[in-house]
Design a protein around this motif. Structure first.
Motif, PDB file in Angstrom:
ATOM      1  N   SER A   1       2.195   6.588  -6.829  1.00  0.00           N
ATOM      2  CA  SER A   1       1.165   7.510  -7.313  1.00  0.00           C
ATOM      3  C   SER A   1       1.571   8.956  -7.048  1.00  0.00           C
TER       4      SER A   1
ATOM      5  N   ALA B   1       1.192   4.050  -2.922  1.00  0.00           N
ATOM      6  CA  ALA B   1       0.884   5.460  -2.646  1.00  0.00           C
ATOM      7  C   ALA B   1       2.052   6.361  -3.035  1.00  0.00           C
ATOM      8  N   TRP B   2       3.268   5.959  -2.705  1.00  0.00           N
ATOM      9  CA  TRP B   2       4.438   6.764  -3.078  1.00  0.00           C
ATOM     10  C   TRP B   2       4.633   6.774  -4.594  1.00  0.00           C
TER      11      TRP B   2
ATOM     12  N   SER C   1      -1.911   4.815   6.704  1.00  0.00           N
ATOM     13  CA  SER C   1      -1.430   3.435   6.560  1.00  0.00           C
ATOM     14  C   SER C   1      -0.261   3.161   7.496  1.00  0.00           C
TER      15      SER C   1
ATOM     16  N   PHE D   1      -3.117   9.273   3.014  1.00  0.00           N
ATOM     17  CA  PHE D   1      -3.197   7.812   2.936  1.00  0.00           C
ATOM     18  C   PHE D   1      -1.914   7.169   3.473  1.00  0.00           C
ATOM     19  N   VAL D   2      -0.769   7.725   3.115  1.00  0.00           N
ATOM     20  CA  VAL D   2       0.509   7.218   3.630  1.00  0.00           C
ATOM     21  C   VAL D   2       0.535   7.341   5.151  1.00  0.00           C
TER      22      VAL D   2
ATOM     23  N   LYS E   1       0.833  -1.206   0.000  1.00  0.00           N
ATOM     24  CA  LYS E   1       0.000   0.000   0.000  1.00  0.00           C
ATOM     25  C   LYS E   1       0.865   1.252   0.000  1.00  0.00           C
TER      26      LYS E   1
ATOM     27  N   LEU F   1      -3.000  11.648  -1.069  1.00  0.00           N
ATOM     28  CA  LEU F   1      -2.044  10.540  -1.084  1.00  0.00           C
ATOM     29  C   LEU F   1      -1.157  10.553   0.170  1.00  0.00           C
TER      30      LEU F   1
END
Length: 149
Positions: free
Chosen positions: A13, A10-11, A122, A118-119, A6, A115
């Protein structure tokens, strides 16, 4: 899905978005002329600018690799620190932009911040190992493996 995957996704993206925002900025009238004249926004395009620009894109690129290779505890910490530091960097990237392209930069910064959130989420909620009555096989992120059905 493993947390490491994940984070790497994300990184990845984030990195592509970061690069394409700079690429698409080349289509703004006068932008290439300013680059040829030696300025980007208000900054001179000398060796310092180029080194800083390379550093700003190299960090997310390296985070893809680090997210899948570092041990869980270090990985979690590095992701939390780097994502937190990139929030003001992403916002600063719109400094000095005209209102004509505010929707373009607003959208790109909004997506970058989503993003990064999200990082952060997570990494913050990364499962910890817990003692269990019976030993379980664990995946690379300390998550129990499930049997295929």
């Amino acid at each position: 899905m493993p947390v490491r995957a994940k984070l790497a996704a994300a990184w990845t993206s984030f990195m592509f978005l970061y690069i394409y925002v700079d690429y698409l900025a080349l289509y703004k009238p006068g932008f290439v002329d300013d680059i040829l004249a030696g300025t980007v926004h208000e900054f001179d395009t000398g060796p310092t600018f180029v080194a800083i620009a390379l550093t700003l894109i190299a960090v997310p690129i390296l985070m893809i690799l680090l997210s899948v290779t570092l041990p869980a505890r270090v990985n979690r910490t590095i992701n939390l620190v780097v994502a937190t530091l990139y929030i003001p960097v992403s916002i600063f990237n719109a400094a000095g932009e005209s209102w004509t392209y505010s929707y373009f930069y607003g959208l790109s910064i909004g997506l970058e911040l989503l993003l990064l959130a999200f990082v952060l989420r997570s990494a913050w909620t990364w499962p910890r190992r817990t003692a269990s009555p019976a030993p379980l096989a664990a995946g690379p992120d300390s998550e129990p493996l499930r049997r295929p059905q």
